[in-house]
Design an enzyme around this catalytic site. Structure first.
Site, PDB file in Angstrom:
ATOM      1  N   ARG A   1    -107.192  34.460  26.191  1.00  8.48           N
ATOM      2  CA  ARG A   1    -107.618  33.947  27.468  1.00  8.48           C
ATOM      3  C   ARG A   1    -108.975  33.237  27.405  1.00  8.48           C
ATOM      4  O   ARG A   1    -109.336  32.494  28.292  1.00  8.48           O
ATOM      5  CB  ARG A   1    -107.724  35.127  28.456  1.00  8.48           C
ATOM      6  CG  ARG A   1    -106.371  35.663  28.887  1.00  8.48           C
ATOM      7  CD  ARG A   1    -106.518  36.901  29.744  1.00  8.48           C
ATOM      8  NE  ARG A   1    -106.610  38.073  28.887  1.00  8.48           N
ATOM      9  CZ  ARG A   1    -106.885  39.281  29.354  1.00  8.48           C
ATOM     10  NH1 ARG A   1    -107.157  39.480  30.629  1.00  8.48           N
ATOM     11  NH2 ARG A   1    -106.913  40.321  28.539  1.00  8.48           N
ATOM     12  N   GLY A   2    -109.717  33.469  26.339  1.00  5.74           N
ATOM     13  CA  GLY A   2    -111.117  33.045  26.277  1.00  5.74           C
ATOM     14  C   GLY A   2    -111.381  31.571  26.514  1.00  5.74           C
ATOM     15  O   GLY A   2    -112.430  31.201  27.027  1.00  5.74           O
TER      16      GLY A   2
ATOM     17  N   ASP B   1    -112.697  29.593  22.542  1.00  7.01           N
ATOM     18  CA  ASP B   1    -114.015  29.773  23.149  1.00  7.01           C
ATOM     19  C   ASP B   1    -115.114  29.855  22.096  1.00  7.01           C
ATOM     20  O   ASP B   1    -116.157  29.220  22.218  1.00  7.01           O
ATOM     21  CB  ASP B   1    -114.039  31.021  24.061  1.00  7.01           C
ATOM     22  CG  ASP B   1    -113.492  32.280  23.386  1.00  7.01           C
ATOM     23  OD1 ASP B   1    -113.062  32.205  22.204  1.00  7.01           O
ATOM     24  OD2 ASP B   1    -113.479  33.340  24.038  1.00  7.01           O
TER      25      ASP B   1
ATOM     26  N   ASP C   1    -116.562  33.396  15.897  1.00  5.48           N
ATOM     27  CA  ASP C   1    -117.471  34.504  15.604  1.00  5.48           C
ATOM     28  C   ASP C   1    -117.256  34.882  14.135  1.00  5.48           C
ATOM     29  O   ASP C   1    -117.787  34.214  13.250  1.00  5.48           O
ATOM     30  CB  ASP C   1    -117.157  35.639  16.584  1.00  5.48           C
ATOM     31  CG  ASP C   1    -118.127  36.798  16.506  1.00  5.48           C
ATOM     32  OD1 ASP C   1    -119.337  36.560  16.419  1.00  5.48           O
ATOM     33  OD2 ASP C   1    -117.680  37.957  16.556  1.00  5.48           O
TER      34      ASP C   1
ATOM     35  N   GLY D   1    -114.598  34.257  12.775  1.00  2.38           N
ATOM     36  CA  GLY D   1    -113.749  33.142  12.351  1.00  2.38           C
ATOM     37  C   GLY D   1    -112.336  33.589  11.998  1.00  2.38           C
ATOM     38  O   GLY D   1    -111.487  32.768  11.662  1.00  2.38           O
TER      39      GLY D   1
ATOM     40  N   THR E   1    -109.943  34.889  13.881  1.00  2.63           N
ATOM     41  CA  THR E   1    -108.935  34.433  14.841  1.00  2.63           C
ATOM     42  C   THR E   1    -108.562  32.989  14.551  1.00  2.63           C
ATOM     43  O   THR E   1    -107.383  32.645  14.419  1.00  2.63           O
ATOM     44  CB  THR E   1    -109.474  34.534  16.287  1.00  2.63           C
ATOM     45  OG1 THR E   1    -109.815  35.891  16.547  1.00  2.63           O
ATOM     46  CG2 THR E   1    -108.446  34.066  17.305  1.00  2.63           C
TER      47      THR E   1
ATOM     48  N   LYS F   1    -120.842  30.779  16.070  1.00  5.51           N
ATOM     49  CA  LYS F   1    -121.780  31.848  15.677  1.00  5.51           C
ATOM     50  C   LYS F   1    -121.688  32.032  14.164  1.00  5.51           C
ATOM     51  O   LYS F   1    -121.109  33.003  13.670  1.00  5.51           O
ATOM     52  CB  LYS F   1    -121.354  33.135  16.399  1.00  5.51           C
ATOM     53  CG  LYS F   1    -122.482  34.056  16.816  1.00  5.51           C
ATOM     54  CD  LYS F   1    -121.950  35.418  17.202  1.00  5.51           C
ATOM     55  CE  LYS F   1    -121.552  35.574  18.639  1.00  5.51           C
ATOM     56  NZ  LYS F   1    -121.048  36.937  18.953  1.00  5.51           N
TER      57      LYS F   1
ATOM     58  N   ARG G   1    -115.568  36.385  33.145  1.00 10.84           N
ATOM     59  CA  ARG G   1    -115.041  35.105  32.649  1.00 10.84           C
ATOM     60  C   ARG G   1    -115.328  33.981  33.635  1.00 10.84           C
ATOM     61  O   ARG G   1    -115.385  32.815  33.266  1.00 10.84           O
ATOM     62  CB  ARG G   1    -113.518  35.189  32.452  1.00 10.84           C
ATOM     63  CG  ARG G   1    -113.069  36.140  31.357  1.00 10.84           C
ATOM     64  CD  ARG G   1    -111.569  35.957  31.131  1.00 10.84           C
ATOM     65  NE  ARG G   1    -110.971  37.058  30.397  1.00 10.84           N
ATOM     66  CZ  ARG G   1    -110.895  37.134  29.070  1.00 10.84           C
ATOM     67  NH1 ARG G   1    -111.406  36.186  28.327  1.00 10.84           N
ATOM     68  NH2 ARG G   1    -110.315  38.164  28.492  1.00 10.84           N
TER      69      ARG G   1
END
Ligand code: IMP
Ligand code: MG
Length: 180
Positions: free
Chosen positions: A44-45, A101, A104, A106, A108, A132, A166
């Protein structure tokens, strides 16, 4: 917005996000000229970022959605990425752009990109709002990103904390987390 100022620190303002999204849109419009752009928003991000981003791309394009999850303790990924909803359409004629989104760890992005690669799209790239790099656990870097951010847990503009926030139109750092 009823936010406790002591707990939150603005990292990317609404205006900064707008400017950056416009800039990314201009680059994507140039780079995907004459191509067959197929945007995949990772839910959903990325729902807010992707909705804003596609409106800055001045091209004929398709939009679809995938859902992924990584089961962790809330703030940190477990490293196990699951695809809960896939794209069923044949992607072989398309230049696919995966939008998320944040990169982080990485993990995902890497997992979903590898999955999409097996569908043999004409080309495959990724775009994230936030990068990030200090937390990266893979060699995969996003092809496009908006902001490089420090090692902090961020929320707002699609990113959640305890499944809330969100809807906040800017990105905050959670400053009361003793994990960071
Ligand atoms: P990864 O570690 O790059 O695989 O990121 C996994 C997912 O965790 C991202 O798509 C975000 O949805 C979420 N995530 C990572 N870092 C943050 C953060 O700082 N705030 C909120 N969500 C995050
Ligand atoms: Mg996510």
């Amino acid at each position: 917005m009823n936010i406790d100022d002591k707990k939150w620190e603005v990292l990317c303002s609404k205006e900064e996000i707008e400017d950056k999204t416009q800039e990314l849109g201009r680059r994507l419009t140039e780079d995907y000229q004459g191509r067959n752009l197929y945007v995949i928003s990772l839910l959903r991000g990325s729902f807010i970022f992707c909705a804003d981003l596609v409106r800055t791309i001045d091209l004929k394009l398709k939009v679809n959605f995938m859902i992924s999850s990584s089961y962790g303790d809330g703030l940190q990924t477990s490293g196990k990425v699951m695809i809960d909803k896939d794209v069923e359409e044949d992607l072989t004629e398309f230049d696919v752009l995966l939008v998320d989104d944040i990169a982080d760890s990485g993990l995902t992005l890497k997992h979903v990109m590898e999955h999409l690669k097996t569908k043999n799209p004409k080309s495959l790239k990724s775009c994230v709002l936030l990068n990030k790099p200090s937390r990266r656990l893979t060699d995969l870097e996003p092809d496009y990103f908006g902001f490089t951010i420090p090692d902090a847990f961020v929320v707002g503009y699609g990113l959640n904390y305890g499944d809330h926030y969100r809807n906040i139109p800017y990105v905050f750092i959670v400053t009361d987390e003793d994990r960071y």
